[in-house]
Scaffold this motif. Structure first.
Motif, PDB file in Angstrom:
ATOM      1  N   SER A 120       2.473  -0.452  10.982  1.00  0.00           N
ATOM      2  CA  SER A 120       1.908   0.136   9.791  1.00  0.00           C
ATOM      3  C   SER A 120       0.280  -0.206   9.545  1.00  0.00           C
ATOM      4  CB  SER A 120       2.514  -0.580   8.570  1.00  0.00           C
ATOM      5  OG  SER A 120       2.124  -1.977   8.456  1.00  0.00           O
ATOM      6  N   TYR A 121       0.003  -1.205  10.357  1.00  0.00           N
ATOM      7  CA  TYR A 121      -1.596  -1.639  10.346  1.00  0.00           C
ATOM      8  C   TYR A 121      -2.058  -0.424  11.129  1.00  0.00           C
ATOM      9  CZ  TYR A 121      -5.694  -4.232  11.637  1.00  0.00           C
ATOM     10  OH  TYR A 121      -6.857  -4.792  11.780  1.00  0.00           O
ATOM     11  N   PHE A 140      -3.078   3.043   9.115  1.00  0.00           N
ATOM     12  CA  PHE A 140      -3.886   3.372   7.848  1.00  0.00           C
ATOM     13  C   PHE A 140      -5.168   3.140   8.577  1.00  0.00           C
ATOM     14  CE2 PHE A 140       0.070   2.517   5.966  1.00  0.00           C
ATOM     15  CZ  PHE A 140       0.199   3.217   4.937  1.00  0.00           C
ATOM     16  N   SER A 195       5.243  -4.222  10.590  1.00  0.00           N
ATOM     17  CA  SER A 195       4.008  -4.610   9.950  1.00  0.00           C
ATOM     18  C   SER A 195       2.849  -4.109  10.832  1.00  0.00           C
ATOM     19  CB  SER A 195       3.967  -5.888   9.694  1.00  0.00           C
ATOM     20  OG  SER A 195       5.024  -6.277   8.447  1.00  0.00           O
ATOM     21  N   TYR A 219       8.339  -0.487   0.103  1.00  0.00           N
ATOM     22  CA  TYR A 219       7.433  -0.592   1.232  1.00  0.00           C
ATOM     23  C   TYR A 219       7.447   0.658   2.297  1.00  0.00           C
ATOM     24  CZ  TYR A 219       5.821  -2.907   5.784  1.00  0.00           C
ATOM     25  OH  TYR A 219       5.062  -3.127   6.834  1.00  0.00           O
ATOM     26  N   GLU A 276       2.651   8.107   4.261  1.00  0.00           N
ATOM     27  CA  GLU A 276       1.601   8.036   5.068  1.00  0.00           C
ATOM     28  C   GLU A 276       1.703   9.091   6.227  1.00  0.00           C
ATOM     29  OE1 GLU A 276      -2.154   7.764   6.686  1.00  0.00           O
ATOM     30  OE2 GLU A 276      -1.670   7.354   4.534  1.00  0.00           O
ATOM     31  N   ARG A 279      -1.933  -2.330   1.792  1.00  0.00           N
ATOM     32  CA  ARG A 279      -0.960  -2.194   3.190  1.00  0.00           C
ATOM     33  C   ARG A 279      -0.712  -3.746   3.645  1.00  0.00           C
ATOM     34  NH1 ARG A 279      -4.699  -1.081   8.108  1.00  0.00           N
ATOM     35  NH2 ARG A 279      -5.314  -3.100   7.257  1.00  0.00           N
ATOM     36  N   ASN A 280      -1.740  -4.606   3.549  1.00  0.00           N
ATOM     37  CA  ASN A 280      -1.731  -5.643   4.011  1.00  0.00           C
ATOM     38  C   ASN A 280      -0.775  -6.692   3.300  1.00  0.00           C
ATOM     39  OD1 ASN A 280      -3.644  -5.170   6.195  1.00  0.00           O
ATOM     40  ND2 ASN A 280      -5.407  -5.775   5.038  1.00  0.00           N
ATOM     41  N   ILE A 334       5.143   3.897   3.689  1.00  0.00           N
ATOM     42  CA  ILE A 334       4.722   4.160   5.106  1.00  0.00           C
ATOM     43  C   ILE A 334       5.368   5.364   5.163  1.00  0.00           C
ATOM     44  CG2 ILE A 334       5.222   3.602   7.393  1.00  0.00           C
ATOM     45  CD1 ILE A 334       6.010   0.900   6.758  1.00  0.00           C
ATOM     46  N   LYS A 343      -6.289   0.777  -0.388  1.00  0.00           N
ATOM     47  CA  LYS A 343      -5.103   1.259   0.144  1.00  0.00           C
ATOM     48  C   LYS A 343      -4.887   0.245   1.273  1.00  0.00           C
ATOM     49  CE  LYS A 343      -2.358   5.288   1.102  1.00  0.00           C
ATOM     50  NZ  LYS A 343      -2.329   6.708   1.065  1.00  0.00           N
ATOM     51  N   LYS A 344      -5.851  -0.119   2.098  1.00  0.00           N
ATOM     52  CA  LYS A 344      -5.592  -0.982   3.236  1.00  0.00           C
ATOM     53  C   LYS A 344      -5.287  -2.549   2.844  1.00  0.00           C
ATOM     54  CE  LYS A 344      -8.950   1.264   6.262  1.00  0.00           C
ATOM     55  NZ  LYS A 344     -10.048   0.768   7.096  1.00  0.00           N
ATOM     56  N   ALA A 347       2.847  -5.526   4.026  1.00  0.00           N
ATOM     57  CA  ALA A 347       3.207  -6.180   5.350  1.00  0.00           C
ATOM     58  C   ALA A 347       3.385  -7.618   5.425  1.00  0.00           C
ATOM     59  CB  ALA A 347       2.136  -5.714   6.351  1.00  0.00           C
TER      60      ALA A 347
END
Length: 223
Positions: free
Chosen positions: A54-55, A58, A51, A103, A110, A69-70, A107, A65-66, A73
């Motif tokens: 992945s932070y 991005f 997680s 998930y 990206e 992601r959060n 990732i 999109k962020k 995660a």
């Protein structure tokens, strides 16, 4: 300010950190044989590392999109703890498998976006390419789990204990992508056979395509 500095540093070494997180997630079972210890302590730690990695992936993206992601995660960190409580539920196991396909695909997309847009070949691009390959193996693993959970007995040569099936199909996912084919585990239904064939082709195509990108960019740098 400190948070911004941390994010910048994490972004700068995002592929390196993601590689370490993936290596730990996939291969630390080599050193931890006790399954209970792994499920209660190591797997949650692994998901925290993934997680955080992945932070850092991005940075230059839109807020939606962020936010996605959060959310993904946070859910990934919660999954190991929910597994301890609901690990016997077939419905939960199916949900968990579908979630991780989404998930890791998120990732993976990206990583592919960044390495294909890189203007020159650096070490981080090569590391990112390897991360993409490992993420593809995780997508294959949870795809196989979905099939096995929906139709028990789709794969010959594996146990019927959920936590052990994960380990065995994790190994099988790499065997599939590399097209080694030891024959100790093999698909026996149409769905499992076609899915294995799909990931086998994807693994070979990935290697050819990524090597082509790296070589073409490296050749361009020399000119």
């Amino acid at each position: 300010m400190k948070n911004s500095h941390f994010h910048i540093k994490l972004s700068e070494f995002r592929f390196e950190f993601l590689l370490v997180a993936l290596m730990m997630l996939i291969f630390n079972k080599i050193f931890i044989s006790d399954n209970e210890t792994y499920l209660r302590y190591i797997w949650p730690l692994n998901m925290v590392l993934i997680s955080v990695a992945s932070y850092g992936m991005f940075v230059e993206h839109s807020k939606p999109k962020k936010v996605l992601r959060n959310v993904l995660a946070a859910c990934s960190i919660a999954m190991p703890f929910l597994f301890i409580k609901f690990g016997e539920s077939l419905i939960f196991l199916r949900f968990l498998s579908i979630f991780f396909v989404i998930y890791y695909s998120f990732i993976f997309s990206e990583v592919m976006y960044q390495i294909t847009r890189a203007r020159e070949v650096r070490l981080n691009v090569i590391i990112g390419s390897f991360c993409g390959y490992m993420l593809l193996s995780m997508i294959a693993l949870f795809s196989y789990l979905i099939i096995e959970l929906n139709t028990s007995g789709s794969f010959e040569g594996i146990s019927r204990v959920p936590s052990l099936i994960y380990n065995e199909l994790s190994y099988f996912s790499f065997i599939t992508l590399t097209s080694i084919g030891f024959g100790d585990i093999h698909p026996i239904t149409d769905t499992s056979r076609l899915t294995v064939a799909l990931f086998g082709m994807a693994g070979q195509f990935y290697m050819v395509a990524v090597m082509g990108i790296i070589i073409s960019r490296f050749s361009a740098d020399l000119k």
